[in-house]
Design a protein around this motif. Structure first.
Motif, mmCIF file in Angstrom:
data_model
loop_
_atom_site.group_PDB
_atom_site.id
_atom_site.type_symbol
_atom_site.label_atom_id
_atom_site.label_comp_id
_atom_site.label_asym_id
_atom_site.label_seq_id
_atom_site.Cartn_x
_atom_site.Cartn_y
_atom_site.Cartn_z
ATOM 1 N N ARG A 254 -12.026 27.694 16.650
ATOM 2 C CA ARG A 254 -12.306 29.091 16.314
ATOM 3 C C ARG A 254 -11.217 29.919 17.006
ATOM 4 N NH1 ARG A 254 -17.019 28.373 13.812
ATOM 5 N NH2 ARG A 254 -18.457 26.856 14.735
ATOM 6 N N VAL A 255 -10.543 30.740 16.246
ATOM 7 C CA VAL A 255 -9.370 31.465 16.743
ATOM 8 C C VAL A 255 -9.707 32.315 17.964
ATOM 9 C CG1 VAL A 255 -7.662 33.254 16.171
ATOM 10 C CG2 VAL A 255 -8.130 31.401 14.552
ATOM 11 N N ASN A 256 -10.770 33.085 17.902
ATOM 12 C CA ASN A 256 -11.088 33.963 19.034
ATOM 13 C C ASN A 256 -11.393 33.173 20.299
ATOM 14 O OD1 ASN A 256 -10.639 36.293 17.575
ATOM 15 N ND2 ASN A 256 -12.785 36.532 16.991
ATOM 16 N N ALA A 257 -12.102 32.062 20.163
ATOM 17 C CA ALA A 257 -12.409 31.224 21.332
ATOM 18 C C ALA A 257 -11.131 30.609 21.895
ATOM 19 C CB ALA A 257 -13.400 30.135 20.952
ATOM 20 N N LEU A 258 -10.252 30.159 21.011
ATOM 21 C CA LEU A 258 -8.995 29.562 21.460
ATOM 22 C C LEU A 258 -8.140 30.594 22.184
ATOM 23 C CD1 LEU A 258 -7.259 27.018 21.514
ATOM 24 C CD2 LEU A 258 -6.372 27.660 19.263
ATOM 25 N N ASP B 250 -16.912 25.615 19.729
ATOM 26 C CA ASP B 250 -15.685 26.383 19.492
ATOM 27 C C ASP B 250 -14.568 25.543 18.914
ATOM 28 O OD1 ASP B 250 -16.741 28.793 20.512
ATOM 29 O OD2 ASP B 250 -16.374 28.097 22.554
ATOM 30 N N GLY B 251 -14.771 24.224 18.869
ATOM 31 C CA GLY B 251 -13.750 23.346 18.334
ATOM 32 C C GLY B 251 -14.347 22.058 17.808
ATOM 33 N N ALA B 252 -13.582 21.417 16.943
ATOM 34 C CA ALA B 252 -13.890 20.062 16.477
ATOM 35 C C ALA B 252 -12.616 19.273 16.730
ATOM 36 C CB ALA B 252 -14.260 20.056 14.999
ATOM 37 N N VAL B 253 -12.736 18.233 17.548
ATOM 38 C CA VAL B 253 -11.582 17.509 18.070
ATOM 39 C C VAL B 253 -11.643 16.064 17.610
ATOM 40 C CG1 VAL B 253 -10.425 16.828 20.209
ATOM 41 C CG2 VAL B 253 -11.554 19.058 20.062
ATOM 42 N N LEU B 254 -10.523 15.551 17.133
ATOM 43 C CA LEU B 254 -10.457 14.158 16.705
ATOM 44 C C LEU B 254 -10.552 13.242 17.919
ATOM 45 C CD1 LEU B 254 -9.997 12.672 13.951
ATOM 46 C CD2 LEU B 254 -7.667 12.291 14.756
ATOM 47 N N SER B 255 -11.306 12.167 17.792
ATOM 48 C CA SER B 255 -11.371 11.185 18.871
ATOM 49 C C SER B 255 -10.593 9.943 18.454
ATOM 50 C CB SER B 255 -12.821 10.817 19.187
ATOM 51 O OG SER B 255 -13.392 10.073 18.131
ATOM 52 N N ASP B 256 -10.100 9.232 19.455
ATOM 53 C CA ASP B 256 -9.393 7.993 19.147
ATOM 54 C C ASP B 256 -10.398 6.847 19.051
ATOM 55 O OD1 ASP B 256 -10.045 7.202 21.726
ATOM 56 O OD2 ASP B 256 -8.021 7.439 22.515
ATOM 57 N N GLY B 257 -9.907 5.639 18.897
ATOM 58 C CA GLY B 257 -10.769 4.476 18.736
ATOM 59 C C GLY B 257 -11.700 4.225 19.905
ATOM 60 N N GLU B 258 -11.344 4.729 21.090
ATOM 61 C CA GLU B 258 -12.203 4.561 22.265
ATOM 62 C C GLU B 258 -13.057 5.796 22.543
ATOM 63 O OE1 GLU B 258 -8.557 3.775 23.534
ATOM 64 O OE2 GLU B 258 -8.877 1.940 22.387
ATOM 65 N N ALA C 17 -2.457 19.753 27.816
ATOM 66 C CA ALA C 17 -3.147 20.113 26.569
ATOM 67 C C ALA C 17 -4.649 19.930 26.706
ATOM 68 C CB ALA C 17 -2.608 19.277 25.418
ATOM 69 N N ARG C 18 -5.088 19.025 27.579
ATOM 70 C CA ARG C 18 -6.532 18.810 27.748
ATOM 71 C C ARG C 18 -7.231 20.069 28.262
ATOM 72 N NH1 ARG C 18 -4.178 15.824 31.737
ATOM 73 N NH2 ARG C 18 -4.717 16.427 33.848
ATOM 74 N N THR C 19 -6.463 21.083 28.682
ATOM 75 C CA THR C 19 -7.040 22.377 29.037
ATOM 76 C C THR C 19 -7.896 22.906 27.883
ATOM 77 O OG1 THR C 19 -5.180 22.869 30.485
ATOM 78 C CG2 THR C 19 -6.452 24.756 29.711
ATOM 79 N N LEU C 20 -7.497 22.586 26.648
ATOM 80 C CA LEU C 20 -8.242 23.050 25.472
ATOM 81 C C LEU C 20 -9.629 22.430 25.387
ATOM 82 C CD1 LEU C 20 -5.389 22.966 22.814
ATOM 83 C CD2 LEU C 20 -6.220 24.925 24.139
ATOM 84 N N LEU C 21 -9.820 21.304 26.075
ATOM 85 C CA LEU C 21 -11.130 20.647 26.039
ATOM 86 C C LEU C 21 -12.175 21.388 26.854
ATOM 87 C CD1 LEU C 21 -9.954 16.934 26.174
ATOM 88 C CD2 LEU C 21 -10.674 18.267 24.171
ATOM 89 N N SER C 22 -11.755 22.465 27.534
ATOM 90 C CA SER C 22 -12.739 23.304 28.228
ATOM 91 C C SER C 22 -13.598 24.074 27.223
ATOM 92 C CB SER C 22 -12.038 24.281 29.175
ATOM 93 O OG SER C 22 -11.270 25.223 28.443
ATOM 94 N N LEU C 23 -13.109 24.201 26.003
ATOM 95 C CA LEU C 23 -13.908 24.816 24.936
ATOM 96 C C LEU C 23 -15.023 23.855 24.539
ATOM 97 C CD1 LEU C 23 -10.987 26.135 22.738
ATOM 98 C CD2 LEU C 23 -12.669 27.551 23.902
ATOM 99 N N SER C 24 -16.177 24.402 24.186
ATOM 100 C CA SER C 24 -17.227 23.519 23.671
ATOM 101 C C SER C 24 -16.714 22.924 22.360
ATOM 102 C CB SER C 24 -18.514 24.309 23.441
ATOM 103 O OG SER C 24 -18.301 25.336 22.491
ATOM 104 N N HIS C 25 -16.906 21.620 22.194
ATOM 105 C CA HIS C 25 -16.337 20.986 21.002
ATOM 106 C C HIS C 25 -17.178 19.797 20.543
ATOM 107 C CE1 HIS C 25 -14.527 18.896 24.470
ATOM 108 N NE2 HIS C 25 -14.583 17.809 23.714
ATOM 109 N N ALA C 26 -17.058 19.516 19.272
ATOM 110 C CA ALA C 26 -17.651 18.323 18.675
ATOM 111 C C ALA C 26 -16.543 17.284 18.564
ATOM 112 C CB ALA C 26 -18.190 18.652 17.284
#
Length: 185
Positions: free
Chosen positions: A135-139, A116-124, A152-161
């Motif tokens: 995806r708008v509907n999932a969000l 449902d999402g693609a999330v940027l990761s930091d260096g670690e 904001a980490r609440t959004l990480l409950s969505l399945s994400h890459a």
């Protein structure tokens, strides 16, 4: 494709309005962020109205989170109420180069229909839910009914890459961060 840019923070650690802080070229942090958004994508800025670069003024509109100061999750909810389409990107306004990452995030999302999402990761390898494509509907479905002051980490409950950045990404939280953002890519 739309972008929600979060620009309503208090800048406590910075000590003044970090989005108005100037980089060496004389443009503000927020101006860099907005100017770097992919061409033609509508932009919803969640925060107080400001003057924006002429090149993007026609595609930028402002909204406020409720309550004002309710945090980034409330900001995403406010921006989400203003977008249509299947995919929306979220970008923190204090990341001058956020726009450069968005096409890669959208491509990663579109390449994997199981997430449902693609999330940027930091260096670690830590996910940043505020530089992402969703995806708008999932969000909408994952958004709490009262998002104010929730993390904001609440959004990480969505399945994400997780997507690794192509270049170093700096967010501006302190004056030292502003200096670090001046380093060439």
């Amino acid at each position: 494709m739309s972008v929600i840019v979060l620009a309503g923070g208090t800048s406590r650690r910075f000590g003044s309005d970090k989005l108005a802080a100037l980089l060496s070229d004389g443009r503000s942090v927020l101006d860099h962020c907005l100017s770097g958004m992919p061409s033609g994508w509508p932009v919803v800025v969640v925060g107080p109205s400001r003057v924006v670069p002429p090149a993007v003024v026609a595609r930028v509109r402002f909204v406020r989170e409720s309550p004002v100061g309710g945090g980034p999750l409330a900001g995403v909810a406010a921006g989400l109420s203003q977008v249509s389409g299947d995919v929306v990107c979220v970008a923190a306004g204090d990341v001058p180069r956020a726009g450069k990452m968005l096409p890669s995030l959208v491509a990663a999302l579109e390449a994997d229909p199981s997430v449902d999402g693609a999330v940027l990761s930091d260096g670690e390898g830590q996910p940043n839910p505020l530089i992402a494509a969703y995806r708008v509907n999932a969000l909408r479905g994952a958004m709490p009914s009262a998002p104010a002051n929730l993390p904001a980490r609440t959004l990480l409950s969505l399945s994400h890459a997780l997507v690794r950045p192509e270049t170093e990404v700096h967010d501006i939280d302190t004056p030292a961060d502003l200096e670090g953002a001046e380093r060439p890519e």
